[in-house]
Design a protein around this motif. Structure first.
Motif: not given
Lengths: 315, 273
Positions: B202-216
């Motif tokens: 699940h974490l390997w595939n996680e998307f939404i937190f990464a989308l919101v918390l990371i930009s570079s």
């Protein structure tokens, strides 16, 4: 000297019973707290407190920078007048309905195939589960290409039936249909696993007895398998409802909620309002509605479960 | 003979499902092995050529960075979740205290929670802690969002461990921490395995937190990086397919080697035995 010491010691033990339970319960409290502390700290910090903050933010008009303006329930009032909100809610409902009426039956069929008297079960069961393994982003990008109007395999497939160059993701109704198809593809294997485990748990004697009574495969399925699978069907439906309320990734990747909000969900709309338009207050109101809906569903399920158990106890 | 004919419909259904579930993967892998010109000439042919060019260019574009970020975050988060959830599950499943039920339900309710309800505050938190746009911003939300299912799985398992073992250790003078480390934890291995597999995938595939918390781009995890690739690869479809293949490969390989464990793990607490 020695007697004195002895006296002290006995005095001590005499006092102890009054003190010990308290000290012991303090000790126990400390132990329990230490075990729970890491989990509770992380959970409060990243889950419980944020939910509370979301509720608070939802009463403000706020662009995410500096202080917002308190607007009371205005965000919620606007939400009820917002057509996109209602479109999103409708689309979320479509996801729920598809999950329950397409994914779950398909999962059941797949599970039955894995237990059917045919060769190659290892291959089938291995491959059937593939879609559930890879990330939703990968699934989305893969299917966008397969649905491509020019080079996509899907259009080649439907051209057999006389449809030419369907632009699947550029029209609202076909886009919704296409994404729902992908959701079915991705999540049916999950229900397959649940059903397979449940079917394996059904005692063989039931089928043997039915066979002696001359039951055919259909009778056996509708009279034995299906009724005994009811608890699994119910719990799968719960997972489907809750999961569908949260749906986001696949829609974000495949359509971004478009075209023209045609595939918008509460999740994608909230994300757009928060991180594209920076209407953080309004987005918080949408997020809190999502939380509220999930809570209602959970409470309803708990209540039904409680009622069922209570009834069972009297029966 | 009659029996064999009866089975034909079964095989037909099984094969249709096989094509439905498996074909997209064949398409993905075979397209990743084609050159761009070949893709435009024969977009539907399967395994008609085998060039590794696309994989090379994908690595040149920084896929390995996404890989490292994903491995770093998922491994740390999963190990932390296993430990924290096991610690919390011990008193929740094996000790009597007043708030036990309340605390347990509060954790379990997290399984129903839409992540969106925490998104904006978590975004603000990571900004104010100076973690925004670093991989470390993901750790907290990842651990916290994995706790409910993990505690659910572990408490269920711990309840089954007989109390007699614990009492024997208690008589030998073991403290609760001693019992946890020496008696409970070693017996927990199968459940921890489930927790590990479930959360890792699940974490390997996680998307939404990464989308919101990371930009570079240099801090992106794999799913976010793939989404970012989409723009750059809009004309290089075999390249995008190579990226998708590589991103899916680790989990598919693990799956091929221990199919049963992965299936059981991914079903989480839903499949009891």
């Amino acid at each position: 000297m020695e007697t004195q010491l002895k006296g002290v010691r006995t005095a001590n033990t005499a006092v102890q019973p009054a003190v010990r339970p308290k000290r012991k319960s303090v000790n126990k409290f400390v132990t329990i707290s230490l075990f729970l502390a890491p989990a509770i700290i992380v959970y409060v910090f990243y889950v419980l407190y944020p939910i509370f903050s979301t509720l608070l933010y939802s009463f403000y008009k706020w662009d995410g920078v500096g202080a917002g303006t308190y607007v009371g329930l205005q965000n919620y009032v606007n939400l009820l007048k917002d057509n996109v909100f209602w479109t999103s809610l409708t689309n979320n409902t479509w996801v729920i309905l598809t999950s329950i009426f397409v994914q779950i039956p398909l999962g059941l069929i797949m599970a039955l195939m894995l237990l059917a008297p045919i060769r190659g079960i290892r291959l089938f069961s291995g491959v059937y589960f593939f879609p559930f393994l890879i990330s939703t982003v990968a699934v989305g990008l893969l299917w966008v290409l397969m649905l491509d109007p020019l080079n996509g395999i899907i259009n080649r497939l439907v051209s057999v039936f006389g449809f030419e160059n369907v632009e699947w993701l550029s029209q609202s109704h076909t886009a919704m249909f296409a994404v729902l198809l992908v959701i079915v593809w991705q999540f049916s294997p999950f229900y397959m696993i649940l059903f397979k485990a449940a079917i394996v748990g059904i005692p063989e004697e039931l089928y043997e007895a039915a066979e002696i009574d001359g039951a055919n495969a259909f009778t056996k399925f509708f009279r034995i398998t299906l009724p005994l699978l009811m608890p699994t069907i119910v719990s799968s439906s719960i997972l489907a409802i809750v999961g569908s309320l949260k749906a986001f990734d696949i829609f974000y990747v495949m359509t971004g909620g478009g075209p023209n909000h045609g595939t918008e969900l509460l999740g994608t709309y909230m994300f757009k309002q928060a991180f594209v338009n920076f209407n953080m207050g309004y987005a918080s109101a949408i997020a809190f509605v999502m939380f509220f809906l999930a809570m209602i569903v959970t409470i309803l399920i708990q209540a039904l479960d409680f009622y069922r158990k209570k009834k069972g106890a009297y029966a | 003979m009659n029996l064999a004919i009866k089975k034909v419909p079964l095989y037909v259904i099984a094969l249709i499902l096989l094509v439905f579930t498996g074909y997209p993967f064949l398409y993905m892998i075979s397209t990743s092995l084609k050159s761009r010109t070949e893709f435009f000439e024969k977009p539907y042919s399967l395994f008609s050529s085998f060039t590794l060019e696309n994989f090379k260019s994908v690595f040149e574009m920084g896929l390995s960075r996404y890989f490292l970020n994903s491995i770093l975050v998922s491994v740390i988060a999963v190990v932390a979740v296993m430990l924290i959830a096991a610690l919390a599950s011990y008193p929740l499943s094996r000790m009597k205290f007043k708030l036990n039920r309340v605390v347990f339900l509060l954790f379990i309710a997290g399984m129903m929670l839409p992540i969106h309800a925490t998104l904006i505050p978590v975004f603000k938190l990571s900004q104010s802690m100076g973690l925004y746009d670093t991989v470390w911003a993901l750790l907290g939300p990842y651990i916290a969002s994995s706790l409910p299912i993990s505690i659910f799985i572990l408490t269920q398992f711990m309840q089954e461990i007989p109390a007699s073992l614990e009492e024997a250790a208690k008589i030998d003078g073991c403290s609760h921490f001693g019992i946890f480390w020496r008696v409970i934890l070693p017996m927990l291995t199968p459940a921890l395995m489930t927790v590990l597999i479930y959360n890792f995938i699940h974490l390997w595939n996680e998307f939404i937190f990464a989308l919101v918390l990371i930009s570079s781009p240099e801090n992106m995890t794999l799913p976010l990086g793939l989404q970012d690739f989409k723009g750059e690869f809009s004309v290089n479809i075999p390249g995008l397919m190579a990226a998708l293949t590589l991103a899916s490969l680790p989990i598919l390989v693990v799956y091929l080697f221990s199919q049963e464990k992965v299936v059981k793990g991914l079903a989480g607490g839903a499949v009891k035995e």
